[in-house]
Write an enzyme that holds these catalytic residues in place. Sequence first.
Site, PDB file in Angstrom:
ATOM      1  N   SER A  13       3.787  13.128  -0.245  1.00 51.04           N
ATOM      2  CA  SER A  13       3.160  12.327  -1.306  1.00 51.04           C
ATOM      3  C   SER A  13       1.957  11.506  -0.808  1.00 51.04           C
ATOM      4  O   SER A  13       1.985  10.925   0.276  1.00 51.04           O
ATOM      5  CB  SER A  13       4.190  11.371  -1.887  1.00 51.04           C
ATOM      6  OG  SER A  13       3.562  10.530  -2.812  1.00 51.04           O
ATOM      7  N   SER A  15       0.899   9.103  -2.870  1.00 46.70           N
ATOM      8  CA  SER A  15       0.969   7.914  -3.728  1.00 46.70           C
ATOM      9  C   SER A  15       0.893   6.585  -2.969  1.00 46.70           C
ATOM     10  O   SER A  15       0.179   5.681  -3.411  1.00 46.70           O
ATOM     11  CB  SER A  15       2.229   7.958  -4.592  1.00 46.70           C
ATOM     12  OG  SER A  15       2.094   8.992  -5.523  1.00 46.70           O
ATOM     13  N   THR A  52       8.492  11.051 -10.355  1.00 47.80           N
ATOM     14  CA  THR A  52       7.953  12.417 -10.254  1.00 47.80           C
ATOM     15  C   THR A  52       9.094  13.432 -10.286  1.00 47.80           C
ATOM     16  O   THR A  52      10.252  13.078 -10.544  1.00 47.80           O
ATOM     17  CB  THR A  52       7.040  12.550  -9.004  1.00 47.80           C
ATOM     18  OG1 THR A  52       6.388  13.819  -9.070  1.00 47.80           O
ATOM     19  CG2 THR A  52       7.815  12.447  -7.703  1.00 47.80           C
ATOM     20  N   LYS A  56      11.254  13.047 -14.431  1.00 51.20           N
ATOM     21  CA  LYS A  56      10.441  12.432 -15.487  1.00 51.20           C
ATOM     22  C   LYS A  56      11.169  12.377 -16.833  1.00 51.20           C
ATOM     23  O   LYS A  56      10.910  11.502 -17.642  1.00 51.20           O
ATOM     24  CB  LYS A  56       9.102  13.168 -15.639  1.00 51.20           C
ATOM     25  CG  LYS A  56       8.136  12.901 -14.474  1.00 51.20           C
ATOM     26  CD  LYS A  56       6.779  13.518 -14.718  1.00 51.20           C
ATOM     27  CE  LYS A  56       5.902  13.403 -13.492  1.00 51.20           C
ATOM     28  NZ  LYS A  56       4.553  13.925 -13.696  1.00 51.20           N
ATOM     29  N   ASN A  77       6.556   8.561 -16.419  1.00 57.43           N
ATOM     30  CA  ASN A  77       6.203   8.600 -14.990  1.00 57.43           C
ATOM     31  C   ASN A  77       5.948   7.208 -14.428  1.00 57.43           C
ATOM     32  O   ASN A  77       5.613   7.055 -13.258  1.00 57.43           O
ATOM     33  CB  ASN A  77       5.000   9.524 -14.730  1.00 57.43           C
ATOM     34  CG  ASN A  77       3.684   8.860 -15.037  1.00 57.43           C
ATOM     35  OD1 ASN A  77       3.629   7.917 -15.817  1.00 57.43           O
ATOM     36  ND2 ASN A  77       2.620   9.351 -14.424  1.00 57.43           N
ATOM     37  N   GLY A 120       6.442  19.844 -17.954  1.00 60.90           N
ATOM     38  CA  GLY A 120       5.985  18.485 -18.235  1.00 60.90           C
ATOM     39  C   GLY A 120       4.464  18.366 -18.242  1.00 60.90           C
ATOM     40  O   GLY A 120       3.877  17.798 -19.176  1.00 60.90           O
ATOM     41  N   ALA A 121       3.818  18.920 -17.214  1.00 61.92           N
ATOM     42  CA  ALA A 121       2.354  18.797 -17.119  1.00 61.92           C
ATOM     43  C   ALA A 121       1.684  19.595 -18.239  1.00 61.92           C
ATOM     44  O   ALA A 121       0.651  19.181 -18.773  1.00 61.92           O
ATOM     45  CB  ALA A 121       1.879  19.295 -15.759  1.00 61.92           C
ATOM     46  N   TYR A 192      -3.669  20.097  -6.726  1.00 64.87           N
ATOM     47  CA  TYR A 192      -4.724  19.511  -5.881  1.00 64.87           C
ATOM     48  C   TYR A 192      -4.570  19.893  -4.413  1.00 64.87           C
ATOM     49  O   TYR A 192      -5.386  19.513  -3.578  1.00 64.87           O
ATOM     50  CB  TYR A 192      -4.783  17.982  -6.043  1.00 64.87           C
ATOM     51  CG  TYR A 192      -3.432  17.312  -5.952  1.00 64.87           C
ATOM     52  CD1 TYR A 192      -2.880  16.957  -4.739  1.00 64.87           C
ATOM     53  CD2 TYR A 192      -2.689  17.070  -7.105  1.00 64.87           C
ATOM     54  CE1 TYR A 192      -1.644  16.367  -4.662  1.00 64.87           C
ATOM     55  CE2 TYR A 192      -1.444  16.481  -7.041  1.00 64.87           C
ATOM     56  CZ  TYR A 192      -0.937  16.136  -5.811  1.00 64.87           C
ATOM     57  OH  TYR A 192       0.317  15.565  -5.739  1.00 64.87           O
ATOM     58  N   GLY A 213      -6.747  19.060  -9.624  1.00 65.30           N
ATOM     59  CA  GLY A 213      -5.969  17.955 -10.196  1.00 65.30           C
ATOM     60  C   GLY A 213      -6.020  16.644  -9.433  1.00 65.30           C
ATOM     61  O   GLY A 213      -5.299  15.705  -9.784  1.00 65.30           O
TER      62      GLY A 213
END
Length: 407
Positions: A13, A15, A52, A56, A77, A120-121, A192, A213
């Site tokens: 991740s 994040s 994530t 979700k 999210n 979901g996306a 991404y 992304g």
Amino acid sequence: MHYGLLGQKLSHSYSPQIHSAFGGYNYELMQVEPSDLEAFMLAADFSGINVTIPYKKAVLPYCNSLSPQAARLGAVNTIVKQPDGTLWGHNTDYFGFQKMVSISGLYVQNKKVLVLGSGGAGVTASTVLSDLGAEVIVISRNGENNYGNLHYHTDASVIVNATPVGMYPNNGTAPVSLSGFPKLEGVLDLIYNPSKTELLLQAEARNLIAVNGLYMLVAQAKESAEYFSGTKIADEKITNVYNSLKRQMENIILIGMPGCGKSTIGTLLAKATSRQFIDTDQLIIDRVGMPIPLFMEKYGLDKFRQVETEVIGDTCKKSGLVIASGGGCVTREKNYNLLRQNGSVIWIKRNIEHLPTEGRPLSQKNSLQDMYEARRPLYSCFADYSINNITTPEEAAKAILRALEGD
Ligand code: NAP
């Protein structure tokens, strides 16, 4: 006050890094197994979390209230603990994808847009696109519109990939071929890593708009950070954080004639950017267990190029490396996408009279001038940038960093 990311597998991740750029709060990875989710959510030992895969939807029952976006998308999210201890669920992927469409320059109103994937996306992308006035067709493996009847939609203007097909480590695969879509203007891929999936490379080869992304990832984090910190963050900050993350994730790949300085300059670049330096010739030697001249003598040039392609494929799908490639890698078309999938390719130019030939079988066998003439258009075609190595390797390394900074 503590914040973090809830998910099942979080080792890769980005994040924590993104949130540390946006807010001054403590942000941790909270890896939880499905069997422990209930206890984690009931304890709610956090001030706010991002959520994530695969939670979700699973966190919905634990939220006391939902934002309109979360209710509409049926997924959360971002969860923020309110002053009275209750949990408020929101979905910032809507904002993230909206920003991705906006920076792409694609205009979707009244255009047919194919969204690949109904997870979901895919739901988020379809909702944003419908709100922007697009005619959205969801392509789902088992749906009415599926990969077997894509020919009904050859008039699509935009394709959005919301499937994991092409994502690291399964680079080089694409959910569809773009060849049957003559009206296509662009592709948005929510993946991404790699920075250019096979689908985006196909789009690039057709001179279409191709966006990955990463911007969405950073933009959705920005909106979460606003709720976590209680402070509005300017949208320009998304671009700053995106640019810095993009530079860090992407590889710097050096191409050029044998002896042009790839290894020396690559080592300097690696030091200056705190990256690992990889020389694909050295990886080939390790793989085949003998020096390259001996391998070529025993097995021939074709076999050597085959091993080289395998090594390039394995190496260039990783992130954040400085990679020196063999001088002749540009002679194989297959290496084009492999080299470019996750970074910028830099052609190092050096005068032929300064190129050494010792220990380089192809340079000894052929006239260097002839070899250069044959390869020059290929180097030019493969490269995103070219720099001259005419003074010192230090100067050449600085020129590369300047070129990448201006990217
Ligand atoms: P998900 O809920 O698991 O859904 C993915 C969907 O892709 C599935 O529902 C399925 O749709 C389709 N799919 C799965 N495997 C496939 C295969 N082998 N071939 C064709 N289609 C396949 O995952 P998600 O959360 O929607 O994420 C999808 C992708 O978006 C992932 O790569 C994820 O990393 C990315 N993502 C990026 C961001 C960002 O900020 N950039 C945010 C969220 C997600 P059908 O059953 O309809 O075919």
